[in-house]
Design an enzyme around this catalytic site. Structure first.
Site, PDB file in Angstrom:
ATOM      1  N   SER A   1       0.817  -1.221   0.000  1.00  0.00           N
ATOM      2  CA  SER A   1       0.000   0.000   0.000  1.00  0.00           C
ATOM      3  C   SER A   1       0.845   1.263   0.000  1.00  0.00           C
ATOM      4  O   SER A   1       0.393   2.320   0.422  1.00  0.00           O
ATOM      5  CB  SER A   1      -0.921   0.003   1.220  1.00  0.00           C
ATOM      6  OG  SER A   1      -0.133  -0.047   2.409  1.00  0.00           O
TER       7      SER A   1
ATOM      8  N   SER B   1       3.994   3.191  -4.845  1.00  0.00           N
ATOM      9  CA  SER B   1       3.989   2.491  -6.136  1.00  0.00           C
ATOM     10  C   SER B   1       2.682   1.717  -6.314  1.00  0.00           C
ATOM     11  O   SER B   1       2.047   1.787  -7.370  1.00  0.00           O
ATOM     12  CB  SER B   1       5.203   1.575  -6.289  1.00  0.00           C
ATOM     13  OG  SER B   1       5.230   0.608  -5.287  1.00  0.00           O
TER      14      SER B   1
ATOM     15  N   ASN C   1       7.168   2.430   3.790  1.00  0.00           N
ATOM     16  CA  ASN C   1       8.287   3.384   3.733  1.00  0.00           C
ATOM     17  C   ASN C   1       7.837   4.677   3.060  1.00  0.00           C
ATOM     18  O   ASN C   1       8.340   5.748   3.376  1.00  0.00           O
ATOM     19  CB  ASN C   1       9.460   2.781   2.957  1.00  0.00           C
ATOM     20  CG  ASN C   1      10.316   1.894   3.845  1.00  0.00           C
ATOM     21  OD1 ASN C   1      10.071   1.769   5.036  1.00  0.00           O
ATOM     22  ND2 ASN C   1      11.324   1.275   3.262  1.00  0.00           N
TER      23      ASN C   1
ATOM     24  N   LEU D   1       7.008   7.449   5.199  1.00  0.00           N
ATOM     25  CA  LEU D   1       8.091   8.022   6.011  1.00  0.00           C
ATOM     26  C   LEU D   1       8.994   8.980   5.236  1.00  0.00           C
ATOM     27  O   LEU D   1       9.846   9.641   5.827  1.00  0.00           O
ATOM     28  CB  LEU D   1       8.972   6.893   6.576  1.00  0.00           C
ATOM     29  CG  LEU D   1       8.262   5.838   7.423  1.00  0.00           C
ATOM     30  CD1 LEU D   1       9.239   4.743   7.829  1.00  0.00           C
ATOM     31  CD2 LEU D   1       7.642   6.476   8.655  1.00  0.00           C
TER      32      LEU D   1
ATOM     33  N   GLY E   1      11.716  14.312  -0.376  1.00  0.00           N
ATOM     34  CA  GLY E   1      10.792  14.682  -1.434  1.00  0.00           C
ATOM     35  C   GLY E   1      10.985  13.881  -2.701  1.00  0.00           C
ATOM     36  O   GLY E   1      11.537  12.789  -2.677  1.00  0.00           O
TER      37      GLY E   1
ATOM     38  N   ARG F   1      25.675   9.279  -1.016  1.00  0.00           N
ATOM     39  CA  ARG F   1      25.397   8.654   0.289  1.00  0.00           C
ATOM     40  C   ARG F   1      26.370   7.549   0.658  1.00  0.00           C
ATOM     41  O   ARG F   1      26.697   7.379   1.828  1.00  0.00           O
ATOM     42  CB  ARG F   1      23.993   8.056   0.282  1.00  0.00           C
ATOM     43  CG  ARG F   1      22.974   9.099   0.494  1.00  0.00           C
ATOM     44  CD  ARG F   1      21.614   8.522   0.668  1.00  0.00           C
ATOM     45  NE  ARG F   1      20.700   9.650   0.686  1.00  0.00           N
ATOM     46  CZ  ARG F   1      19.406   9.564   0.502  1.00  0.00           C
ATOM     47  NH1 ARG F   1      18.852   8.403   0.275  1.00  0.00           N
ATOM     48  NH2 ARG F   1      18.658  10.628   0.544  1.00  0.00           N
TER      49      ARG F   1
HETATM   50  C1  LIG Z   1      12.629   7.133   6.447  1.00  0.00           C
HETATM   51  C2  LIG Z   1      12.668   7.116   4.949  1.00  0.00           C
HETATM   52  C3  LIG Z   1      12.775   8.305   4.243  1.00  0.00           C
HETATM   53  C4  LIG Z   1      12.810   8.292   2.851  1.00  0.00           C
HETATM   54  N1  LIG Z   1      12.851   9.480   2.175  1.00  0.00           N
HETATM   55  C5  LIG Z   1      12.782   9.470   0.823  1.00  0.00           C
HETATM   56  C6  LIG Z   1      12.690  10.688   0.096  1.00  0.00           C
HETATM   57  O1  LIG Z   1      12.636  11.772   0.667  1.00  0.00           O
HETATM   58  N2  LIG Z   1      12.633  10.612  -1.257  1.00  0.00           N
HETATM   59  C7  LIG Z   1      12.665   9.431  -1.948  1.00  0.00           C
HETATM   60  O2  LIG Z   1      12.630   9.430  -3.168  1.00  0.00           O
HETATM   61  N3  LIG Z   1      12.738   8.265  -1.270  1.00  0.00           N
HETATM   62  C8  LIG Z   1      12.776   8.252   0.075  1.00  0.00           C
HETATM   63  N4  LIG Z   1      12.816   7.070   0.752  1.00  0.00           N
HETATM   64  C9  LIG Z   1      12.669   5.820  -0.002  1.00  0.00           C
HETATM   65  C10 LIG Z   1      11.217   5.671  -0.423  1.00  0.00           C
HETATM   66  O3  LIG Z   1      10.371   6.129   0.604  1.00  0.00           O
HETATM   67  C11 LIG Z   1      10.861   4.229  -0.746  1.00  0.00           C
HETATM   68  O4  LIG Z   1      11.826   3.648  -1.559  1.00  0.00           O
HETATM   69  C12 LIG Z   1       9.522   4.179  -1.479  1.00  0.00           C
HETATM   70  O5  LIG Z   1       8.547   4.864  -0.728  1.00  0.00           O
HETATM   71  C13 LIG Z   1       9.122   2.743  -1.703  1.00  0.00           C
HETATM   72  O6  LIG Z   1       7.791   2.732  -2.124  1.00  0.00           O
HETATM   73  P1  LIG Z   1       7.107   1.347  -2.483  1.00  0.00           P
HETATM   74  O7  LIG Z   1       5.720   1.656  -2.868  1.00  0.00           O
HETATM   75  O8  LIG Z   1       7.956   0.607  -3.422  1.00  0.00           O
HETATM   76  O9  LIG Z   1       7.186   0.531  -1.107  1.00  0.00           O
HETATM   77  P2  LIG Z   1       6.744   0.919   0.376  1.00  0.00           P
HETATM   78  O10 LIG Z   1       6.309   2.316   0.483  1.00  0.00           O
HETATM   79  O11 LIG Z   1       7.831   0.470   1.258  1.00  0.00           O
HETATM   80  O12 LIG Z   1       5.461   0.015   0.590  1.00  0.00           O
HETATM   81  C14 LIG Z   1       5.555  -1.380   0.643  1.00  0.00           C
HETATM   82  C15 LIG Z   1       4.222  -1.906   1.102  1.00  0.00           C
HETATM   83  O13 LIG Z   1       4.194  -3.334   1.009  1.00  0.00           O
HETATM   84  C16 LIG Z   1       3.673  -3.877   2.215  1.00  0.00           C
HETATM   85  N5  LIG Z   1       4.179  -5.242   2.351  1.00  0.00           N
HETATM   86  C17 LIG Z   1       5.456  -5.657   2.560  1.00  0.00           C
HETATM   87  N6  LIG Z   1       5.498  -7.001   2.624  1.00  0.00           N
HETATM   88  C18 LIG Z   1       4.226  -7.448   2.451  1.00  0.00           C
HETATM   89  C19 LIG Z   1       3.623  -8.737   2.450  1.00  0.00           C
HETATM   90  N7  LIG Z   1       4.329  -9.848   2.630  1.00  0.00           N
HETATM   91  N8  LIG Z   1       2.284  -8.823   2.276  1.00  0.00           N
HETATM   92  C20 LIG Z   1       1.528  -7.704   2.113  1.00  0.00           C
HETATM   93  N9  LIG Z   1       2.046  -6.460   2.106  1.00  0.00           N
HETATM   94  C21 LIG Z   1       3.389  -6.339   2.270  1.00  0.00           C
HETATM   95  C22 LIG Z   1       4.149  -2.906   3.266  1.00  0.00           C
HETATM   96  O14 LIG Z   1       3.443  -3.048   4.467  1.00  0.00           O
HETATM   97  C23 LIG Z   1       3.893  -1.580   2.546  1.00  0.00           C
HETATM   98  O15 LIG Z   1       2.539  -1.238   2.608  1.00  0.00           O
HETATM   99  C24 LIG Z   1      12.781   7.062   2.150  1.00  0.00           C
HETATM  100  C25 LIG Z   1      12.686   5.866   2.857  1.00  0.00           C
HETATM  101  C26 LIG Z   1      12.617   5.877   4.246  1.00  0.00           C
HETATM  102  C27 LIG Z   1      12.512   4.586   4.978  1.00  0.00           C
END
Ligand SMILES: Cc1cc2nc3c(=O)[nH]c(=O)nc-3n(C[C@H](O)[C@H](O)[C@H](O)COP(=O)(O)OP(=O)(O)OC[C@H]3O[C@@H](n4cnc5c(N)ncnc54)[C@H](O)[C@@H]3O)c2cc1C
Length: 484
Positions: A11, A14, A40, A43, A47, A270
């Site tokens: 959720s 992406s 993540n 969090l 930006g 980094r």
């Molecule tokens: C503290 C922090 C600050 C950051 N700041 C930045 C920033 O300023 N700019 C930037 O570009 N990037 C930043 N990043 C990186 C960026 O936030 C993440 O790479 C990005 O949000 C990932 O998005 P996502 O949709 O791929 O996954 P996520 O947002 O991580 O979502 C993954 C989802 O999958 C779910 N999930 C996991 N395993 C399972 C499972 N087995 N079954 C069901 N659901 C599951 C999780 O609960 C979550 O809902 C930051 C990361 C962190 C941790």
């Protein structure tokens, strides 16, 4: 007419972006391990990087991205990211998303290895929360399945057709669909020091691997230099944007740590800042962010300020924040093409779980949120090109065992992974870790055993890739000839 079903695991931004672009034409289910606010994405502080200012161009963004990535990136993927990014952001703005502005122009932040300010932010340092909340508010026609942990990808005749999940009581639920999108994020929780949300423990990577998906570049894990560090423990991130506003990394005596290490000093890539800080800490030096020169710190960084107050850090008096590096972001992952397609028909991967080649050996700051938006849009675009063909699938049961599995204690596992696959790595230690990991069983009878098993599989994948890459590159740093 029956619509085709799309199952999205995750959720974060992406998953929500893909859902937004699919929900009008498909039956979309979003499965998520915790509540929908746990990711993540929520969090992210710094930006979204995008070439939106008059002095910027996608070409400049491209060049900064591949330099940070040590030229290990895939050119077509980076090109898609930097050229499609601005239009995708503009579309979101047209739909009602807002970003911070000053005097009518976007207020753009500067972060490490960017040649100019290009980071769009909102709510000061709450971009991830505002963007995720904005997207989730648009998802009016979605079947939300919270507290469902995906444990296994179901295949029929080599095609991905669904996922098995466990609820909080470890009851099995099965979801079938014509399109299965993994948007389950990275693997930060493999490490005891991490910025990542508690649900981010490599599940999607391990499930995809078990299903036969190809994973690449697993050795490239970004360690963020500045996590808030108190009494031997880390408590979330202090964004690089703080250094972009002139904070400096200092030792206890006030001397600048990054001076002379890299031409960009505190805003060096980094991997360089994290490794330098790690060496300082190994030498016994405490490290701080000195915020004396940051104007309007509390206004610009309200969420960080709230966290400092919550942990009673006397930053107003000392102008210092104690910091430590920790695991932050996975550059590698499930290999995909430019539309998130994996090598398994019916299975897609987007966001941090995927490796389309955008980040190379080291991610440029704030490119990840851009990736989630661009690849969320692109996977939906591809699915829309497919001829609708809703199917009935045979019910496929989960492979599980009833014997008590031999699995390690989670804390011990995390510590071994940090010692061996952390900021600096020694090949002989990696081989020892692989041997140790090889001793454990796989189990998915409960959420706890499934998560541990996924952590073990993911650690093995990192270790195997790390052993294969015999030279240091980007975030993968080898210490050779050290036998300690
Ligand atoms: C503290 C922090 C600050 C950051 N700041 C930045 C920033 O300023 N700019 C930037 O570009 N990037 C930043 N990043 C990186 C960026 O936030 C993440 O790479 C990005 O949000 C990932 O998005 P996502 O949709 O791929 O996954 P996520 O947002 O991580 O979502 C993954 C989802 O999958 C779910 N999930 C996991 N395993 C399972 C499972 N087995 N079954 C069901 N659901 C599951 C999780 O609960 C979550 O809902 C930051 C990361 C962190 C941790």
């Amino acid at each position: 007419m029956t619509k085709e079903r799309v199952i999205i695991v995750g959720s974060g931004i992406s998953g929500c972006m893909a859902a937004l672009r699919l929900m009008a034409d498909y039956d979309v289910t979003i499965i998520t391990k915790g509540y929908k606010e746990e990711s993540n994405s929520m969090l992210a502080q710094g930006g979204v990087a995008a070439a939106v200012s008059k002095s910027d161009t996608p070409k400049k963004h491209f060049s900064d991205t591949i330099q940070a990535g040590c030229f290990h990136n895939k050119v077509l993927a980076v090109n898609q990211l930097v050229t499609c990014g601005p239009a995708i952001i503009q579309k979101l703005i047209d739909e009602g998303m807002t970003f911070d502005k000053k005097d009518g122009e976007f207020s753009l932040g500067l972060e490490g290895a960017h040649r100019l300010p290009r980071i769009l932010h909102t709510g000061g340092d709450q971009t991830g929360k505002y963007l995720t909340t904005f997207l989730q508010a648009q998802l009016t026609n979605i079947d939300w399945q919270e507290e469902q942990m995906a444990i296994e990808i179901i295949k029929h005749k080599e095609v991905a057709i669904g996922v098995h999940c466990l609820d909080k009581e470890n009851q099995l639920h099965t979801y079938y669909g014509e399109h299965i999108i993994l948007a389950s994020g990275g693997l930060g929780q493999l490490f005891p020091v991490t910025t990542n949300a508690p649900t981010i423990s490599g599940d999607g990577l391990a499930m995809a691997y078990r299903a036969g998906a190809k994973l690449t570049d697993m050795e490239f894990i970004q360690f963020h230099p500045t996590l808030l560090f108190l009494n031997g423990r880390c408590h979330g991130l202090i964004s690089e944007a703080v250094r972009g506003e002139d904070a400096r990394i200092v030792r206890a005596d006030g001397s600048a740590v990054m001076a002379g290490v890299h031409p960009l000093a505190d805003l060096a890539p980094r991997d360089i800042v994290a490794a330098t800080l790690f060496e300082e800490i190994e030498r016994g030096n405490a490290i701080f962010l000195d915020i004396t020169e940051v104007t309007h710190f509390e206004e610009r960084f309200p969420a960080i300020t709230a966290s400092l107050h919550a942990y009673q850090v006397p930053f107003r008096e000392t102008k210092r924040i104690p910091v430590h590096p920790g695991a932050h972001f996975l550059m590698g992952g499930i290999r995909t093409d430019l539309h998130g397609k994996t090598n398994i028909p019916g299975l897609y991967a987007i966001g941090e779980v995927a490796n389309a080649g955008v980040h190379g050996a080291n991610r440029l700051a704030s490119n990840s949120l851009l990736e989630t938006l661009v690849f969320g849009e692109k996977v939906a675009e591809y699915i829309h090109t497919q001829k609708p063909n809703p199917k009935k699938y045979p019910l496929i049961s989960r492979a599980s065992s009833t014997k008590t599995p031999h699995l390690p204690n989670k804390q011990l596992l995390q510590e071994k992974i940090w010692e061996t696959l952390g900021i600096t790595r020694k090949p002989e230690k990696i081989a020892e870790l692989l041997h140790w990991l090889g001793d454990f069983d796989y189990a998915n009878n409960t959420r706890e055993t499934a998560e541990l098993s996924h952590m073990i599989i993911t650690a093995k994948l990192i270790a195997e890739s790390a052993l294969k890459r015999t030279e240091s590159l980007g975030a993968h740093r080898i210490l050779k000839g050290v036998t300690k």
